[in-house]
Design an enzyme around this catalytic site. Structure first.
Site, PDB file in Angstrom:
ATOM      1  N   LYS A 160       3.509  37.467  15.474  1.00  0.00           N
ATOM      2  CA  LYS A 160       2.736  37.136  14.195  1.00  0.00           C
ATOM      3  C   LYS A 160       2.542  37.117  12.770  1.00  0.00           C
ATOM      4  O   LYS A 160       3.254  36.253  12.004  1.00  0.00           O
ATOM      5  CB  LYS A 160       1.531  37.793  14.218  1.00  0.00           C
ATOM      6  CG  LYS A 160       0.445  38.512  15.682  1.00  0.00           C
ATOM      7  CD  LYS A 160      -0.105  36.830  15.614  1.00  0.00           C
ATOM      8  CE  LYS A 160      -1.316  36.811  14.285  1.00  0.00           C
ATOM      9  NZ  LYS A 160      -2.724  35.769  14.985  1.00  0.00           N
ATOM     10  N   PHE A 205     -13.396  35.292  20.800  1.00  0.00           N
ATOM     11  CA  PHE A 205     -13.880  36.474  19.925  1.00  0.00           C
ATOM     12  C   PHE A 205     -14.234  36.341  18.520  1.00  0.00           C
ATOM     13  O   PHE A 205     -15.426  35.913  18.142  1.00  0.00           O
ATOM     14  CB  PHE A 205     -13.800  37.008  20.272  1.00  0.00           C
ATOM     15  CG  PHE A 205     -13.567  38.734  19.882  1.00  0.00           C
ATOM     16  CD1 PHE A 205     -15.353  38.753  20.312  1.00  0.00           C
ATOM     17  CD2 PHE A 205     -13.597  39.341  19.389  1.00  0.00           C
ATOM     18  CE1 PHE A 205     -15.895  39.867  19.517  1.00  0.00           C
ATOM     19  CE2 PHE A 205     -14.164  40.602  19.042  1.00  0.00           C
ATOM     20  CZ  PHE A 205     -15.320  40.802  18.609  1.00  0.00           C
ATOM     21  N   PRO A 223      -5.969  40.528   9.543  1.00  0.00           N
ATOM     22  CA  PRO A 223      -6.734  41.617   9.880  1.00  0.00           C
ATOM     23  C   PRO A 223      -6.182  42.609  10.687  1.00  0.00           C
ATOM     24  O   PRO A 223      -5.346  42.759  11.246  1.00  0.00           O
ATOM     25  CB  PRO A 223      -7.501  40.447  11.074  1.00  0.00           C
ATOM     26  CG  PRO A 223      -6.861  39.397  11.863  1.00  0.00           C
ATOM     27  CD  PRO A 223      -6.455  39.774  10.283  1.00  0.00           C
ATOM     28  N   SER A 241      -8.070  43.090  22.757  1.00  0.00           N
ATOM     29  CA  SER A 241      -9.146  44.574  21.618  1.00  0.00           C
ATOM     30  C   SER A 241      -9.713  45.080  22.067  1.00  0.00           C
ATOM     31  O   SER A 241     -10.410  45.875  21.737  1.00  0.00           O
ATOM     32  CB  SER A 241      -9.111  43.560  19.752  1.00  0.00           C
ATOM     33  OG  SER A 241     -10.131  42.724  20.206  1.00  0.00           O
ATOM     34  N   LEU A 283      -3.118  24.058  20.698  1.00  0.00           N
ATOM     35  CA  LEU A 283      -1.913  24.861  19.689  1.00  0.00           C
ATOM     36  C   LEU A 283      -0.567  23.688  20.661  1.00  0.00           C
ATOM     37  O   LEU A 283       0.499  23.175  19.556  1.00  0.00           O
ATOM     38  CB  LEU A 283      -1.946  26.064  19.817  1.00  0.00           C
ATOM     39  CG  LEU A 283      -2.899  25.963  19.197  1.00  0.00           C
ATOM     40  CD1 LEU A 283      -2.960  27.620  18.956  1.00  0.00           C
ATOM     41  CD2 LEU A 283      -2.631  25.553  17.841  1.00  0.00           C
ATOM     42  N   ARG A 341      -9.576  23.330  23.931  1.00  0.00           N
ATOM     43  CA  ARG A 341      -8.672  22.229  25.375  1.00  0.00           C
ATOM     44  C   ARG A 341      -9.325  21.707  26.114  1.00  0.00           C
ATOM     45  O   ARG A 341      -9.020  19.930  26.325  1.00  0.00           O
ATOM     46  CB  ARG A 341      -8.139  23.475  26.301  1.00  0.00           C
ATOM     47  CG  ARG A 341      -7.154  24.204  25.077  1.00  0.00           C
ATOM     48  CD  ARG A 341      -6.631  24.959  26.555  1.00  0.00           C
ATOM     49  NE  ARG A 341      -5.610  26.135  25.690  1.00  0.00           N
ATOM     50  CZ  ARG A 341      -4.534  25.672  25.744  1.00  0.00           C
ATOM     51  NH1 ARG A 341      -3.960  24.053  26.708  1.00  0.00           N
ATOM     52  NH2 ARG A 341      -2.503  26.275  25.122  1.00  0.00           N
ATOM     53  N   ALA A 365      -7.283  30.476  16.146  1.00  0.00           N
ATOM     54  CA  ALA A 365      -6.658  30.241  17.451  1.00  0.00           C
ATOM     55  C   ALA A 365      -4.935  30.722  17.495  1.00  0.00           C
ATOM     56  O   ALA A 365      -4.646  30.357  16.580  1.00  0.00           O
ATOM     57  CB  ALA A 365      -6.532  28.839  17.923  1.00  0.00           C
ATOM     58  N   TYR A 407       4.648  40.736  20.340  1.00  0.00           N
ATOM     59  CA  TYR A 407       3.305  40.086  19.937  1.00  0.00           C
ATOM     60  C   TYR A 407       3.319  40.615  18.185  1.00  0.00           C
ATOM     61  O   TYR A 407       3.154  39.101  17.927  1.00  0.00           O
ATOM     62  CB  TYR A 407       2.186  40.333  20.170  1.00  0.00           C
ATOM     63  CG  TYR A 407       0.924  41.039  19.207  1.00  0.00           C
ATOM     64  CD1 TYR A 407      -0.177  39.376  19.103  1.00  0.00           C
ATOM     65  CD2 TYR A 407       0.089  41.603  18.820  1.00  0.00           C
ATOM     66  CE1 TYR A 407      -0.883  38.945  19.151  1.00  0.00           C
ATOM     67  CE2 TYR A 407      -1.300  41.350  18.194  1.00  0.00           C
ATOM     68  CZ  TYR A 407      -0.993  40.267  17.590  1.00  0.00           C
ATOM     69  OH  TYR A 407      -2.413  39.633  17.000  1.00  0.00           O
TER      70      TYR A 407
END
Length: 353
Positions: free
Chosen positions: A157, A13, A182, A197, A63, A34, A83, A153
Site C-alpha cells: 500500500k 466490498f 482508510p 476485514s 489491473l 475482470r 481495486a 501488505y
C-alpha cells in the site's frame, strides 16, 4: 450533462458501496470487472441499479493488463480507483502483492491522464501511514509508513501510493490526484461474500477462535468511506491531498465484548478472553489467517481524521453501530448462524441496503 464516474474493481466490498453512493446522488457510473460473462458476481449491483433507477454499465479491465483501460476511462470526469489486492493469507513472496499494487495503480493513472480525466481518487490505506515507526504517536497525512520495517501488505500500500504521487508530480497532465487512507473497513455486506476485514467479526461470532488476538485497528464504516470518496471527487480544494478516514483505535477484545453483549440473546457465545501472544504465534503455524496478525501483535494504529472532517466536511457514525451492522449482515446472509438454531430475533430479518 450528467457526470460519468469510473469505479475500478466493481465486485469488491468498498467499490460496491461507492457505486451505491454515486447512484444515490445521480451520477452515471461505469465499473470495471475482470470478466463480463460472470454475471452472477455482479448481480447485486445490477439489482441495486434497477432498484434505484440508476445508470450503471460494466466494462472489462484488469489491473494486470493494459487491455480495456482506454475504453474504461473514455468520457469519464472522475475515476475512483478502489481495486487493490488484499491477502487472505500472507504471500510466500511479497512481490506477489507489491508488483500488482504498484503496476495496477500506475496503469489506471496513465490511462486516466491520457484520456484527460479531471480527477482520480485513489483508495490507499492507513497501512501507508502508521506502520514501522519507532516512536508511538498519532499519525497524520504528513506521515508515511517506513517501508523497510513493515510486512508485505503494508509495504504494497505504501509503495503503490508513493508511486501514484510520483506519477502525479512528474506528469504534465492536468489530471488531479486525491488519496484516501482508510483504516480497517467494516460495515454491512451487499452480497453473501465477505472481505478479509470482516474476518475478526465473523470468527468471533462463529467461535472459530478461542479468544481475541491482542491487536487493534482504527476502523471505518464502509458507508462512511463511500461518502468520503464522493466528497473527495466533489470538493475542489481536495486536489493534491491525502485524507485519513478512520476512527479511534479499537482492540479486538473490545470488539468481542460488544458482540458478546449484543448478540448473546440470539445464541451467539462470543469468546471474550484475550489470547496470550505466544499462543497466537503457535496457532499461526497452522492457520494462515491468524498468521496475518503476528507482525502487529501488541500494537494498534493511532491516526487522526481531523483533516477529512475539516476540509471535506466528512463525518463518521459511531463504530459500535458499524460493528453491530457488520454482524447483522453476516447473520442475515447466513455466513454465520447461531449455535442454538431455536433462538429467534428481530435482527435475523435485517438486510443491508
Amino acid at each position: 450533462m450528467t457526470t460519468r464516474v469510473l469505479v475500478t474493481g466493481a465486485t469488491g466490498f468498498v467499490a460496491g458501496h461507492c457505486i451505491a453512493e454515486l447512484l444515490d446522488h445521480g451520477y452515471v457510473v461505469r465499473a470495471t470487472v475482470r470478466d463480463l460473462a460472470a454475471h452472477a458476481k455482479r448481480a447485486h449491483l445490477t439489482d441495486l441499479a434497477r432498484r434505484t433507477g440508476g445508470d450503471l454499465e460494466f466494462v472489462a479491465a484488469s489491473l494486470d493488463d493494459d487491455a480495456g483501460w482506454a475504453e474504461a476511462v473514455a468520457d469519464c470526469d472522475t475515476v475512483l480507483h478502489v481495486a487493490s489486492p488484499f491477502p487472505a493469507t500472507p504471500p510466500d513472496d511479497e512481490r506477489e502483492l507489491i508488483e500488482p499494487a504498484v503496476e495496477g495503480t500506475l496503469r489506471v493513472l496513465r490511462a486516466a491522464a491520457a484520456a484527460g480525466v479531471r480527477r482520480v481518487v485513489l483508495t490507499s490505506s492507513v497501512a501507508a501511514v502508521a506502520y514501522g515507526h519507532e516512536v508511538d504517536a498519532v499519525r497524520t497525512e504528513d506521515d508515511w509508513s517506513v517501508v523497510d520495517r513493515i510486512p508485505a501488505y503494508q509495504k504494497s500500500k505504501t509503495l503503490a501510493e508513493r508511486a501514484a504521487w510520483e506519477f502525479a508530480e512528474s506528469t504534465s497532465a492536468t489530471t488531479e490526484l486525491v488519496v484516501l487512507n482508510p483504516g480497517m473497513i467494516l460495515g454491512p455486506l451487499l452480497e453473501a461474500r465477505t472481505s478479509t476485514s470482516h474476518e475478526p467479526v465473523r470468527r468471533l461470532l462463529a467461535r472459530d477462535v478461542p479468544g481475541s488476538v491482542k491487536t487493534g485497528w482504527t476502523p471505518v464504516d464502509v458507508r462512511d468511506l463511500a461518502v468520503a470518496h464522493r466528497l473527495a471527487m466533489e470538493v475542489p480544494e481536495a486536489a493534491g491531498n491525502r485524507y485519513i478516514c478512520a476512527t479511534d483505535p479499537l482492540w479486538m477484545g473490545d470488539m468481542a465484548d460488544l458482540l458478546a453483549r449484543d448478540f448473546a440473546a440470539e445464541g451467539f457465545r462470543v469468546p471474550t478472553r484475550v489470547l496470550p501472544n505466544w499462543l497466537v504465534r503457535l496457532v499461526a503455524i497452522f492457520d494462515k489467517g491468524v498468521r496475518l496478525t503476528v507482525p502487529v501483535l501488541g500494537r494498534t494504529e493511532h491516526v487522526s481524521a481531523d483533516k477529512a472532517h475539516r476540509e471535506l466536511g466528512w463525518t463518521m457514525r459511531p463504530i459500535e453501530d458499524t460493528i453491530r451492522d457488520t454482524a447483522d449482515s453476516l447473520i442475515a446472509f447466513g455466513i454465520v448462524t447461531a449455535p442454538d438454531r431455536s433462538v429467534t430475533s428481530s435482527r435475523a430479518a435485517v438486510r443491508t441496503r
